[in-house]
Design an enzyme around this catalytic site. Structure first.
Site, short mmCIF file in Angstrom:
data_model
loop_
_atom_site.label_atom_id
_atom_site.label_comp_id
_atom_site.label_asym_id
_atom_site.label_seq_id
_atom_site.Cartn_x
_atom_site.Cartn_y
_atom_site.Cartn_z
N GLY A 85 -15.67 19.37 8.92
CA GLY A 85 -16.33 18.06 8.88
C GLY A 85 -15.84 17.16 9.99
N ARG A 133 -10.88 3.02 3.94
CA ARG A 133 -9.61 3.04 4.67
C ARG A 133 -9.51 4.33 5.49
NH1 ARG A 133 -5.66 1.19 -0.27
NH2 ARG A 133 -7.24 2.26 -1.51
N CYS A 148 -4.71 7.98 1.40
CA CYS A 148 -3.60 8.86 1.06
C CYS A 148 -3.26 9.89 2.13
CB CYS A 148 -3.88 9.55 -0.27
SG CYS A 148 -3.81 8.40 -1.64
N PHE A 159 -11.23 23.25 -0.26
CA PHE A 159 -10.73 22.42 0.83
C PHE A 159 -10.85 23.08 2.20
CE2 PHE A 159 -8.81 18.24 0.35
CZ PHE A 159 -9.21 17.99 -0.95
P1 NAD Z 1 -4.25 -0.43 -3.79
O1 NAD Z 1 -4.01 -1.07 -2.49
O2 NAD Z 1 -5.65 -0.13 -4.22
O3 NAD Z 1 -3.57 -1.28 -4.96
C1 NAD Z 1 -2.30 -1.84 -4.88
C2 NAD Z 1 -2.30 -3.12 -5.70
O4 NAD Z 1 -0.97 -3.61 -5.79
C3 NAD Z 1 -3.15 -4.23 -5.11
O5 NAD Z 1 -4.09 -4.68 -6.06
C4 NAD Z 1 -2.13 -5.31 -4.76
O6 NAD Z 1 -2.65 -6.63 -4.88
C5 NAD Z 1 -1.06 -5.02 -5.78
N1 NAD Z 1 0.24 -5.62 -5.44
C6 NAD Z 1 0.87 -5.67 -4.25
N2 NAD Z 1 2.04 -6.34 -4.36
C7 NAD Z 1 2.15 -6.69 -5.66
C8 NAD Z 1 3.13 -7.40 -6.41
N3 NAD Z 1 4.23 -7.88 -5.81
N4 NAD Z 1 2.93 -7.60 -7.72
C9 NAD Z 1 1.82 -7.13 -8.31
N5 NAD Z 1 0.84 -6.45 -7.67
C10 NAD Z 1 1.01 -6.24 -6.36
O7 NAD Z 1 -3.38 0.91 -3.76
P2 NAD Z 1 -3.71 2.28 -4.52
O8 NAD Z 1 -4.74 3.05 -3.76
O9 NAD Z 1 -3.89 2.02 -5.97
O10 NAD Z 1 -2.32 3.05 -4.30
C11 NAD Z 1 -1.15 2.69 -5.02
C12 NAD Z 1 -0.13 3.80 -4.82
O11 NAD Z 1 -0.62 5.00 -5.40
C13 NAD Z 1 0.15 4.13 -3.35
O12 NAD Z 1 1.49 4.47 -3.22
C14 NAD Z 1 -0.73 5.33 -3.09
O13 NAD Z 1 -0.24 6.15 -2.05
C15 NAD Z 1 -0.66 6.04 -4.42
N6 NAD Z 1 -1.80 6.90 -4.71
C16 NAD Z 1 -3.07 6.50 -4.42
C17 NAD Z 1 -4.15 7.33 -4.72
C18 NAD Z 1 -5.57 6.92 -4.38
O14 NAD Z 1 -6.45 7.79 -4.42
N7 NAD Z 1 -5.84 5.67 -4.07
C19 NAD Z 1 -3.93 8.58 -5.35
C20 NAD Z 1 -2.63 8.93 -5.66
C21 NAD Z 1 -1.57 8.10 -5.34
#
Ligand code: NAD
Length: 446
Positions: free
Chosen positions: A254, A329, A261, A250
């Site tokens: 860049g 994003r 996140c 890390f």
């Molecule tokens: P995302 O936006 O890709 O997915 C969230 C999903 O939740 C969407 O499909 C949305 O339609 C759904 N949703 C929203 N309201 C809802 C409801 N009332 N009922 C059912 N579904 C509903 O988000 P993500 O990237 O998967 O992140 C989810 C969580 O995990 C966040 O808190 C994020 O910080 C955490 N996280 C993400 C990552 C990553 O790399 N993306 C890694 C670790 C942790």
């Protein structure tokens, strides 16, 4: 185990799929009808290496189901995972609207023995608040466990299947035992299962992302110092990385970090600290340095063209915030594209996976190319934003033939400046002196 996953985004889909792969019966729930319809037909809404094959396999085996029917999925489940988004609110804190909406709905259908697991990244205290809220709504004490996720987009299946560690925040030994059993198939390489309080588990996720973001902003700031004194950040990196207390991970300079996140988690942690009456000086600096770094590549381009980009053609390689994902994003590429378009340049872009997400924002203001090579036709310069592996070993002779000017701005330091000089390119990278082409380099088109 019967598991319901509420929220079928990056994390929910990967989590559900990996639990199905290890033999559980999983129902993935989402409010997005189009997404669920697509998944039921085998259409995967995101690009994540290996995910599509696994989803099709587990769905065909009858272990993985997609539905908008939360009531039924929760009613049948022993474990209810909450994996909805926690995007940034205007003040930088985590917006928990989706989480609370789901908690309220889940409460209506939760079976007597079911356990709720929070997978979303949530501020410290959210687990306790969920526990109290469910108690108020159901009239009983429902177990609520924290299970933060550390997967990286682009390597999500690998990270979930072979985690460095599993962290759970629990209130009792029984809760820890259930979680240990669930994760047993993923811990066969003797990686640690770390059980702690919900508060510590919630904080662990933020601290991990805060430290990783800090490393990136740190090396970027050092790269900017290097540039001013004509040092080479790659040499400096090597000079420090061999120190075992420091290491190499890390510490690649860049164009700044992006994604769903790091930016939001750094700001949310800063908000949490301020709410506690503390001054989050490091987090604020990390965020500021990163916001500045996102402008560095466009500033170099503007400087080279004295701000006059109207009528110029700029090729852009890489739009996703990092390789092996289609996620844009908070991608640094967007900062560059905004400015190039504003200055009237013709912008020819390529990304192996993220083009359709970018097209949804920019429409016909950009030229979308099928290959990275095609972007170069008549280009006055090339800007490299994302280090996709297919960009690492191009045919430089062909590039020179295609480009109007052999000028490269490399935001990821993919190439050796001396080699670029010998090949006849003007090559501007991050934290290294710019390379000017040797005068007897192979001819350049005028
Ligand atoms: P995302 O936006 O890709 O997915 C969230 C999903 O939740 C969407 O499909 C949305 O339609 C759904 N949703 C929203 N309201 C809802 C409801 N009332 N009922 C059912 N579904 C509903 O988000 P993500 O990237 O998967 O992140 C989810 C969580 O995990 C966040 O808190 C994020 O910080 C955490 N996280 C993400 C990552 C990553 O790399 N993306 C890694 C670790 C942790």
């Amino acid at each position: 185990m019967k598991i319901a996953i509420i929220g079928t985004g990056y994390v929910g889909l990967v989590t559900g799929n990996c639990f199905a792969e290890s033999g559980n019966d999983v129902r993935c729930v989402d409010i997005d009808q189009e997404k669920i319809d697509g998944l039921q037909r085998g259409i995967i809404p995101i690009y994540e290496p290996g995910l599509s094959e696994l989803v099709l396999k587990n769905a065909a085996a009858g272990r993985l189901h997609f539905t908008t029917d939360l009531a039924r999925a929760v009613g049948d489940a022993e474990l209810v995972y909450l994996a909805v988004g926690t995007p940034p609110a205007d003040d930088g804190s985590a917006d928990l609207t989706a989480l609370w909406a789901v908690v309220d709905q889940v409460a209506l259908h939760l079976s007597q023995d079911a356990m709720v697991v929070i997978k979303s990244t949530v501020p410290v205290g959210t687990n306790d608040e969920t526990f109290r809220r469910l108690q108020a709504l159901t009239g009983r004490e429902c177990p609520v466990v924290s299970n933060p996720e550390f997967l990286k987009e682009g390597a999500a299946i690998q990270d979930f299947t072979f985690p460095d560690r599993v962290v759970v925040g629990v209130r009792s030994r029984q809760e820890a035992d259930v979680m240990r059993e669930l994760y047993q198939p993923f811990l066969r390489t003797d990686k640690p299962f770390l059980s702690m309080s919900p508060v510590s588990a919630e904080l662990t996720k933020y601290v991990a992302n805060a430290l990783l973001s800090t490393k990136i902003s740190f090396i970027n700031e050092m790269a900017n110092i290097c540039e001013q004194v004509e040092g080479d950040i790659n040499d400096v990196r090597r000079g420090i990385g061999h120190d075992q207390r420091i290491g190499f991970a890390f510490l690649f300079p860049g164009v700044g970090y992006g994604g769903s996140c790091f930016p939001k988690d750094v700001r949310a942690l800063a908000c949490m600290a301020r709410d506690l009456g503390l001054e989050p000086r490091i987090m604020e600096a990390v965020d500021q340095v990163n916001n500045h770094q996102k402008h560095v590549l466009k500033d170099k381009i503007e400087k080279a063209f004295a701000g006059r980009l109207e009528g110029k053609t700029v090729a852009v390689w890489g739009l996703a915030f990092k390789p092996r994902t289609d996620d844009i994003r908070e991608a640094p590429a967007l900062t560059l594209l905004d400015r190039l378009v504003e200055l009237g340049a013709t912008v020819r872009v390529h990304d192996p996976e993220a083009t359709s997400n970018v097209r949804a924002i920019y429409g016909d203001r950009l030229v979308y190319c099928q290959s990275e090579v095609e972007t170069l036709d008549n280009a006055d310069c090339l800007a490299i934003n994302t280090e996709w592996s297919e960009y690492r070993n191009p045919d430089f002779a062909d590039m020179k033939l295609r480009m109007a000017t052999p000028l490269i701005f490399d935001g990821r330091n993919l190439f050796d400046p001396e080699q670029m000089r010998q090949l006849g390119f003007r090559y501007v990278s991050i934290g290294r002196p710019p390379a000017e082409p040797v005068s007897d380099a192979p001819a350049v088109r005028s």
